[in-house]
Write an enzyme that holds these catalytic residues in place. Sequence first.
Site, PDB file in Angstrom:
ATOM      1  N   ASP A  74      -3.483  21.121  10.636  1.00  0.00           N
ATOM      2  CA  ASP A  74      -2.539  22.153  11.055  1.00  0.00           C
ATOM      3  C   ASP A  74      -3.077  22.889  12.284  1.00  0.00           C
ATOM      4  O   ASP A  74      -4.288  22.915  12.521  1.00  0.00           O
ATOM      5  CB  ASP A  74      -2.343  23.183   9.927  1.00  0.00           C
ATOM      6  CG  ASP A  74      -1.702  22.568   8.693  1.00  0.00           C
ATOM      7  OD1 ASP A  74      -1.043  21.521   8.820  1.00  0.00           O
ATOM      8  OD2 ASP A  74      -1.877  23.151   7.595  1.00  0.00           O
TER       9      ASP A  74
HETATM   10  N1  URA Z   1      -4.321  20.623   4.246  1.00  0.00           N
HETATM   11  C1  URA Z   1      -3.676  21.644   4.861  1.00  0.00           C
HETATM   12  O1  URA Z   1      -3.012  22.446   4.210  1.00  0.00           O
HETATM   13  N2  URA Z   1      -3.785  21.752   6.189  1.00  0.00           N
HETATM   14  C2  URA Z   1      -4.519  20.911   6.943  1.00  0.00           C
HETATM   15  O2  URA Z   1      -4.592  21.080   8.165  1.00  0.00           O
HETATM   16  C3  URA Z   1      -5.184  19.864   6.291  1.00  0.00           C
HETATM   17  C4  URA Z   1      -5.076  19.739   4.941  1.00  0.00           C
END
Ligand code: URA
Length: 237
Positions: free
Chosen positions: A103
């Site tokens: 993310d």
């Molecule tokens: N899980 C998440 O919630 N975000 C990420 O970036 C990776 C795994």
Amino acid sequence: MRLDKVLGHVGYGSRKEVQKLIKAKKVTVDGKCIAKSEANVNPETQVICVSGKPIDYKAYYYYLLNKPAGYVSATEDPRDETVIDLLMQMDRNKELFPVGRLDKDTEGLLVLTNNGKLAHDLLSPKKHVDKIYYAKVKGEMVPEDTQVFAQGMTLKDGTTYRPGKLEIISSGEFSEIYVTISEGKFHQVKKMVQFVGKEVVYLQRIQMGQLKLPKDLALGEYRQLTEDELVELQSQV
Ligand code: URA
């Protein structure tokens, strides 16, 4: 391979830019100046230099980036800066892409490569490559949460998560945890934590397969994988 193609591949830019370099007599092959873009060369066996510097020819490149928050895991984005924007121009020209997504606000280990097959295999749910995350959580993580993670989950919207491993490092008003999962579904760690009634406030990926985020790689820095790291990564799939 054509000389201009080799130079494009290692990051010297567009065909036009590369042809300019070659015309300007900046390129040598085994010590001899070659001024023809279409010259046939073997980058695996011949020493090719640009302005006296040997090129780093590899069919495939593998980099490890310590992704900072604020960058999206994509090669292009209309709004945000991407992880590719963190690279030096030479590396940006190599047509690398991130293996999977973190993310925008997640930090940590991200592999970049131009090897589509390896990327695909590492992400395939069938291969079960474990990813380990460190998270800071708002709320008190409790031992029962470990069991919930270990059983897998089905969210209200029907999304299912395979069993994951939850380790509680510390717990209180804010908690610290490690989470190991073998999938990589959208916002998975955040949603798993939400499922047990808490909220991720910081997330960092620290491991993928056997590949660990190096302690000495600062946020935003990157380097090529070592031979050993690459062998290890390839052995996962
Ligand atoms: N899980 C998440 O919630 N975000 C990420 O970036 C990776 C795994």
